[in-house]
Write a protein that holds these residues in place. Structure first.
Motif, PDB file in Angstrom:
ATOM      1  N   GLN A 118      63.467  59.124  37.732  1.00 21.01           N
ATOM      2  CA  GLN A 118      62.162  59.661  38.101  1.00 21.01           C
ATOM      3  C   GLN A 118      61.476  60.412  36.708  1.00 21.01           C
ATOM      4  N   ASP A 119      62.630  60.929  35.894  1.00 22.51           N
ATOM      5  CA  ASP A 119      61.946  61.424  34.652  1.00 22.51           C
ATOM      6  C   ASP A 119      63.064  60.809  33.479  1.00 22.51           C
ATOM      7  N   ASP A 120      62.384  59.847  33.011  1.00 20.84           N
ATOM      8  CA  ASP A 120      63.031  58.812  31.957  1.00 20.84           C
ATOM      9  C   ASP A 120      63.184  59.419  30.619  1.00 20.84           C
ATOM     10  N   SER A 121      62.522  60.836  30.447  1.00 21.41           N
ATOM     11  CA  SER A 121      62.717  61.516  29.152  1.00 21.41           C
ATOM     12  C   SER A 121      64.313  62.175  29.133  1.00 21.41           C
ATOM     13  N   LEU A 122      64.886  62.248  30.437  1.00 20.08           N
ATOM     14  CA  LEU A 122      65.899  62.978  30.673  1.00 20.08           C
ATOM     15  C   LEU A 122      67.195  62.052  29.938  1.00 20.08           C
ATOM     16  N   PRO A 123      68.109  62.740  29.539  1.00 18.68           N
ATOM     17  CA  PRO A 123      69.319  61.730  29.126  1.00 18.68           C
ATOM     18  C   PRO A 123      69.869  60.999  30.307  1.00 18.68           C
ATOM     19  N   PRO A 124      70.545  59.867  29.920  1.00 16.98           N
ATOM     20  CA  PRO A 124      70.985  59.074  31.162  1.00 16.98           C
ATOM     21  C   PRO A 124      72.349  59.223  31.668  1.00 16.98           C
ATOM     22  N   VAL A 125      72.634  59.149  32.783  1.00 20.07           N
ATOM     23  CA  VAL A 125      74.014  59.396  33.342  1.00 20.07           C
ATOM     24  C   VAL A 125      74.546  57.828  32.943  1.00 20.07           C
ATOM     25  N   LEU A 126      75.808  57.689  32.287  1.00 22.65           N
ATOM     26  CA  LEU A 126      76.174  56.496  32.023  1.00 22.65           C
ATOM     27  C   LEU A 126      77.221  56.151  33.058  1.00 22.65           C
ATOM     28  N   LEU A 127      77.662  54.972  33.425  1.00 18.65           N
ATOM     29  CA  LEU A 127      78.653  54.423  34.293  1.00 18.65           C
ATOM     30  C   LEU A 127      79.168  53.013  33.541  1.00 18.65           C
ATOM     31  N   GLY A 128      80.425  52.989  33.786  1.00 17.86           N
ATOM     32  CA  GLY A 128      80.861  51.474  33.368  1.00 17.86           C
ATOM     33  C   GLY A 128      82.399  51.522  32.949  1.00 17.86           C
ATOM     34  N   SER A 129      82.622  50.522  32.030  1.00 19.29           N
ATOM     35  CA  SER A 129      83.658  50.349  31.574  1.00 19.29           C
ATOM     36  C   SER A 129      83.568  49.179  30.644  1.00 19.29           C
TER      37      SER A 129
END
Lengths: 400, 400
Positions: B59-70
């Protein structure tokens, strides 16, 4: 008609031949990485394992030929003399006889034995072993290099899978000149070494089978790391070498390969190649048996299983007494400083000795360094032996 | 609006994604040899070391993202779950949110870290190390594989040398799900493991320098066989592992290469890679120091010289307490059998933990077997963790 002892080979011509030869497949400064069945050319007759024979007709070509030569392939960090001196020296003999317009009674043949070093395909002396009937030609054709290349296919690719049958014909005798690969002649300023016998040598190719696993969570007691088993064998082999060092014995950790052989994973496959040598056959046998037992022990300790895929052995009193006397006699007659020696390395002559009277002689090699790009031999180191080769070959080929 | 706990991922869809993934670069039966920077595709944004980011807007792309993965790369005899579960699991989370038409407050990003395994290029976790500023990107680009390939050039060749700068941007947090690579969860029938800390780990790449020589005449006391020094180091490393085995420590003889590494010649160059791990940092440090001293000792004993080319270390209490609680809380709320665990292997999360709050969780893996083609995890092993991932990612991304 014999040729006078005052006649000799053209050492300068021989030297420039060696230099020209060293332009084929340069490696590190001064060295040669000319592995078997890569590109290097000679002609005349080629047999089904790539042995090259250059024949010089005699007065009676129905007589078995006198064979002279050695090998042209080198180690991966080889020099410009090991093997090459024997083949080019044989050519120099032939050229000298051409100069003299001397036709020997028996034909002379020059041989280049394929894959003598075993640097690309295992085992060493592969093609001379086939020629002597020790190895099966079809088996030999399937030997594989590290890069997956197969020698039979490589010989075909470079047009050296010849049409001639392998061996099975009579030879009068075989003479192989070779650099000493040791420092005795150089240190003692002796010009010609006559080989009395070969060190008794054994070689093993051992394979270890384990299981891949992640290196991190896999506890020590669950591990079956084939790389470790192979590494431990090489360490054991070295220890056995030191145990016999005082008597001149040696054992070599020569080669190790493993799969996947990567950080983060245990290897489930490994191979180790080692050899052991001793002047006393019984001592060499004991060394070999200790290594054989070590193969099982190191495998067990690493939780792996082991197989000995190959075991080769050679050496002993293989050379012909009459030919040894001939070499000694010519060396003396030519006024060369000469002495008897023992060969520590394997040579094509070891296999040829099984099918015809054989003799070898050594030329000095600077500081005894061989299988190294700084391998060196001066003209003065080589000329005396080439003249012995000339005269002994002629007297053998001309005899009634 | 939070998503109800009764909503879960589509485990069947996830499973077919894993199966589809396993069609890229098949190896031994069931296994994957998908080494870093060979051909395997994802898209969206790629940085200069090949890290792939697939971003789902918030909703707010100015916020730092939550990263998921490997990571998607595997060992040379890798399986179809190690790393892949984390990346494909993150996709399953995104797809589930698409199904729910749920847009999180913060953006979500899925990461595939390049060369995590280190199976083709050393060191492992290369690109996440660059992302976290631990490794220099230009240095990383020059890492070379056994076949001479250079990772920077290989990334360019497969079109994964991206334009994005490496790291240097703010992340809200990082969650990495991964198979356990150990047997605790499987043996105890626990569904979710929350990682408390990582084993303290050290790795060394040691180089040995000797001298080539002919194996036959070269006496034991003149030898400088680099292959032997490297083999002896691996044996010493194994001994150190056994000394610490009772406390769960391990030391691994992982990799050996030598040149020329051939029968008939001593090797003048060898490298050995080894690692050592212990749950107690002090013990890991002692193991590492013993290995460091062994490098000099084995070189000396073989008449060689040695350099430690690389020393890497990671582990310790790196994970974020708040995120650990979040994982535990969601596991409990979802009724999963869960427990705390320690990671023994290295993971991209170790580097990302240096730049943002990070948590990892483990899924069961059959018999603890990883880095092997029979590596296995059933749908029932994976589904609970994916649902924890879904809910913890959403609650973290949606928080005020």
């Amino acid at each position: 008609m014999p040729i006078p002892l005052t006649v000799g080979v053209n050492a300068q011509r021989f030297r420039s031949t060696i230099e020209r030869s060293a332009e084929v497949g340069r490696g590190r400064e001064g060295g040669l990485p000319r592995l078997a069945s890569s590109d290097a050319g000679l002609e005349v007759k080629v047999d089904r394992v790539g042995n090259i024979f250059a024949r010089r007709s005699g007065q009676d070509d129905s007589l078995p030929p006198v064979l002279l030569g050695s090998h042209l392939d080198t180690q991966a960090n080889g020099g410009r003399f090991d093997g090459i001196v024997g083949v080019m020296g044989a050519f120099e003999v032939a050229r000298t006889l051409d100069d003299l317009q001397h036709v020997t009674r028996r034909p002379l043949e020059i041989i280049n034995g394929t894959n003598e070093e075993g640097a690309r395909f295992s085992p060493p002396m592969l093609a001379s072993g086939c020629f002597a009937g020790v190895y099966d030609t079809d088996w030999a054709h399937k030997r594989q290099a590290d890069d997956g290349a197969v020698i039979g296919e490589e010989l075909r690719r470079i047009s050296y899978l010849g049409p001639e049958p392998v061996g099975g014909r009579e030879l009068d005798s075989y003479f192989e000149p070779h650099i000493e690969q040791g420092s005795i002649l150089d240190a003692e300023r002796v010009q010609v070494g006559t080989l009395m016998h070969g060190y008794s040598s054994h070689g093993f190719l051992a394979k270890f089978h384990g299981e891949t696993a992640h290196t991190s969570p896999w506890s020590m007691e669950k591990r079956r790391n084939a790389l470790l088993a192979a590494a431990r064998l090489l360490v054991e082999v070295d220890g056995i070498g030191w145990d016999f060092a005082v008597g001149g014995g040696k054992a070599t950790a020569a080669r190790l390969s493993a799969w996947p052989n990567k950080a983060g994973i245990l290897s489930d496959w490994a191979q180790a190649t080692c050899d052991m040598r001793h002047d006393i056959p019984k001592a060499a046998d004991v060394m070999a048996e200790r290594v054989r037992r070590a193969v099982g022990a190191v495998a067990s300790r690493a939780g792996c299983t082991a197989d000995i895929l190959d075991h080769w052995a050679w050496g002993g009193r293989i050379f012909n007494d009459e030919l040894i006397s001939l070499v000694r006699g010519h060396a003396a007659a030519l006024g060369c400083r000469h002495r008897d020696l023992t060969s520590q390395a394997g040579h094509d002559a070891y296999f040829l000795a099984r099918i015809c009277p054989t003799a070898m002689m050594f030329t000095p090699c600077r500081d005894g360094i061989a299988h190294h790009n700084v391998e060196s031999a001066g003209l003065e180191d080589l000329e005396p032996s080439l003249n012995v080769l000339l005269h002994r070959a002629v007297s053998r080929a001309d005899r009634r």
